[in-house]
Design a protein around this motif. Sequence first.
Motif, PDB file in Angstrom:
ATOM      1  N   ASP A 123     -26.345 -32.392 -15.174  1.00  0.00           N
ATOM      2  CA  ASP A 123     -25.496 -32.086 -16.326  1.00  0.00           C
ATOM      3  C   ASP A 123     -25.128 -33.346 -17.094  1.00  0.00           C
ATOM      4  O   ASP A 123     -25.068 -33.337 -18.333  1.00  0.00           O
ATOM      5  CB  ASP A 123     -24.231 -31.351 -15.884  1.00  0.00           C
ATOM      6  CG  ASP A 123     -24.496 -29.921 -15.457  1.00  0.00           C
ATOM      7  OD1 ASP A 123     -25.590 -29.388 -15.747  1.00  0.00           O
ATOM      8  OD2 ASP A 123     -23.601 -29.339 -14.811  1.00  0.00           O
ATOM      9  N   LEU A 124     -24.895 -34.444 -16.383  1.00  0.00           N
ATOM     10  CA  LEU A 124     -24.560 -35.699 -17.050  1.00  0.00           C
ATOM     11  C   LEU A 124     -25.733 -36.182 -17.900  1.00  0.00           C
ATOM     12  O   LEU A 124     -25.549 -36.597 -19.049  1.00  0.00           O
ATOM     13  CB  LEU A 124     -24.168 -36.755 -16.019  1.00  0.00           C
ATOM     14  CG  LEU A 124     -23.774 -38.114 -16.584  1.00  0.00           C
ATOM     15  CD1 LEU A 124     -22.589 -38.006 -17.539  1.00  0.00           C
ATOM     16  CD2 LEU A 124     -23.456 -39.074 -15.440  1.00  0.00           C
ATOM     17  N   ARG A 125     -26.940 -36.114 -17.357  1.00  0.00           N
ATOM     18  CA  ARG A 125     -28.123 -36.525 -18.128  1.00  0.00           C
ATOM     19  C   ARG A 125     -28.285 -35.650 -19.379  1.00  0.00           C
ATOM     20  O   ARG A 125     -28.571 -36.163 -20.464  1.00  0.00           O
ATOM     21  CB  ARG A 125     -29.371 -36.450 -17.260  1.00  0.00           C
ATOM     22  CG  ARG A 125     -29.467 -37.538 -16.225  1.00  0.00           C
ATOM     23  CD  ARG A 125     -30.695 -37.364 -15.317  1.00  0.00           C
ATOM     24  NE  ARG A 125     -30.744 -38.380 -14.305  1.00  0.00           N
ATOM     25  CZ  ARG A 125     -31.232 -39.606 -14.481  1.00  0.00           C
ATOM     26  NH1 ARG A 125     -31.721 -39.960 -15.650  1.00  0.00           N
ATOM     27  NH2 ARG A 125     -31.226 -40.476 -13.502  1.00  0.00           N
ATOM     28  N   ALA A 126     -28.108 -34.353 -19.213  1.00  0.00           N
ATOM     29  CA  ALA A 126     -28.241 -33.443 -20.359  1.00  0.00           C
ATOM     30  C   ALA A 126     -27.146 -33.717 -21.392  1.00  0.00           C
ATOM     31  O   ALA A 126     -27.414 -33.763 -22.605  1.00  0.00           O
ATOM     32  CB  ALA A 126     -28.184 -31.998 -19.876  1.00  0.00           C
ATOM     33  N   PHE A 127     -25.910 -33.912 -20.928  1.00  0.00           N
ATOM     34  CA  PHE A 127     -24.807 -34.232 -21.821  1.00  0.00           C
ATOM     35  C   PHE A 127     -25.115 -35.497 -22.622  1.00  0.00           C
ATOM     36  O   PHE A 127     -24.890 -35.552 -23.833  1.00  0.00           O
ATOM     37  CB  PHE A 127     -23.510 -34.408 -21.017  1.00  0.00           C
ATOM     38  CG  PHE A 127     -22.394 -35.018 -21.813  1.00  0.00           C
ATOM     39  CD1 PHE A 127     -21.594 -34.232 -22.623  1.00  0.00           C
ATOM     40  CD2 PHE A 127     -22.157 -36.384 -21.772  1.00  0.00           C
ATOM     41  CE1 PHE A 127     -20.571 -34.798 -23.381  1.00  0.00           C
ATOM     42  CE2 PHE A 127     -21.138 -36.955 -22.522  1.00  0.00           C
ATOM     43  CZ  PHE A 127     -20.347 -36.160 -23.333  1.00  0.00           C
ATOM     44  N   LEU A 128     -25.604 -36.519 -21.946  1.00  0.00           N
ATOM     45  CA  LEU A 128     -25.890 -37.781 -22.620  1.00  0.00           C
ATOM     46  C   LEU A 128     -27.030 -37.653 -23.615  1.00  0.00           C
ATOM     47  O   LEU A 128     -27.009 -38.279 -24.687  1.00  0.00           O
ATOM     48  CB  LEU A 128     -26.172 -38.877 -21.597  1.00  0.00           C
ATOM     49  CG  LEU A 128     -24.943 -39.334 -20.811  1.00  0.00           C
ATOM     50  CD1 LEU A 128     -25.351 -40.225 -19.632  1.00  0.00           C
ATOM     51  CD2 LEU A 128     -23.952 -40.058 -21.720  1.00  0.00           C
ATOM     52  N   ALA A 129     -28.032 -36.842 -23.302  1.00  0.00           N
ATOM     53  CA  ALA A 129     -29.128 -36.614 -24.251  1.00  0.00           C
ATOM     54  C   ALA A 129     -28.595 -35.942 -25.516  1.00  0.00           C
ATOM     55  O   ALA A 129     -28.916 -36.359 -26.638  1.00  0.00           O
ATOM     56  CB  ALA A 129     -30.230 -35.784 -23.606  1.00  0.00           C
ATOM     57  N   VAL A 130     -27.772 -34.904 -25.355  1.00  0.00           N
ATOM     58  CA  VAL A 130     -27.199 -34.223 -26.518  1.00  0.00           C
ATOM     59  C   VAL A 130     -26.288 -35.174 -27.291  1.00  0.00           C
ATOM     60  O   VAL A 130     -26.311 -35.207 -28.528  1.00  0.00           O
ATOM     61  CB  VAL A 130     -26.456 -32.937 -26.102  1.00  0.00           C
ATOM     62  CG1 VAL A 130     -25.716 -32.321 -27.285  1.00  0.00           C
ATOM     63  CG2 VAL A 130     -27.429 -31.923 -25.509  1.00  0.00           C
ATOM     64  N   THR A 131     -25.507 -35.964 -26.564  1.00  0.00           N
ATOM     65  CA  THR A 131     -24.620 -36.935 -27.216  1.00  0.00           C
ATOM     66  C   THR A 131     -25.426 -37.924 -28.048  1.00  0.00           C
ATOM     67  O   THR A 131     -25.088 -38.197 -29.211  1.00  0.00           O
ATOM     68  CB  THR A 131     -23.773 -37.677 -26.171  1.00  0.00           C
ATOM     69  OG1 THR A 131     -22.967 -36.731 -25.469  1.00  0.00           O
ATOM     70  CG2 THR A 131     -22.875 -38.724 -26.814  1.00  0.00           C
TER      71      THR A 131
END
Length: 196
Positions: free
Chosen positions: A132-140
């Motif tokens: 989830d952190l990796r996905a959050f950072l990609a969207v960010t």
Amino acid sequence: MTPSDHRGIPDRDRIEDFLHTHGADRIPHPGGTLLAHLRRVAALLATWGCTPAVQAAGLCHAAYGTDGFDRALLALDRRSDLAELVGLPAEALVHLYASCDRAATYPRLGTDERPLFRDRFTGDDHTPTDEDLRAFLAVTAANELDVLAHNAELATRHGPALYGLFARVDDLLPPAAWQACIDLLGPDATDRPRHN
């Protein structure tokens, strides 16, 4: 998140109909409208090899508003409507993104400080899973790079801090996303023209 994971967003037409129905095509945003921005964010995530769920979350990342954009398309008590449309994993990522208290969370990212996240809706602290952190950072990254590419004043004001954030978490970003951060925000990027 590798290029082989990219298969496109399922039901993209239905999602875009939802965004139209909720006014995303009529809300001003750097680079045109919110809908145009959401499309560009999803396209960036696709070029970076993100999964369809992450791409769908990127397309809907402003559904509940964000800490930087307070105009919500959908109330939080209607999360099940979005989940039905984009799937539970994508909706959970949209909620994670929307709930991020940036002032409390961004300084913690890329450090050993735990918990990492503060939820701006509840005030609770938590640490998302690595996925989830990796996905959050990609969207960010996709969101911020698109905004800054279309607004020179915001790029000047927020670019250095965002570059610092992305440099701290570069190992958690898709490699193409980190390269895009370097290209747009890196020390050698200041003389490059930006869209307005």
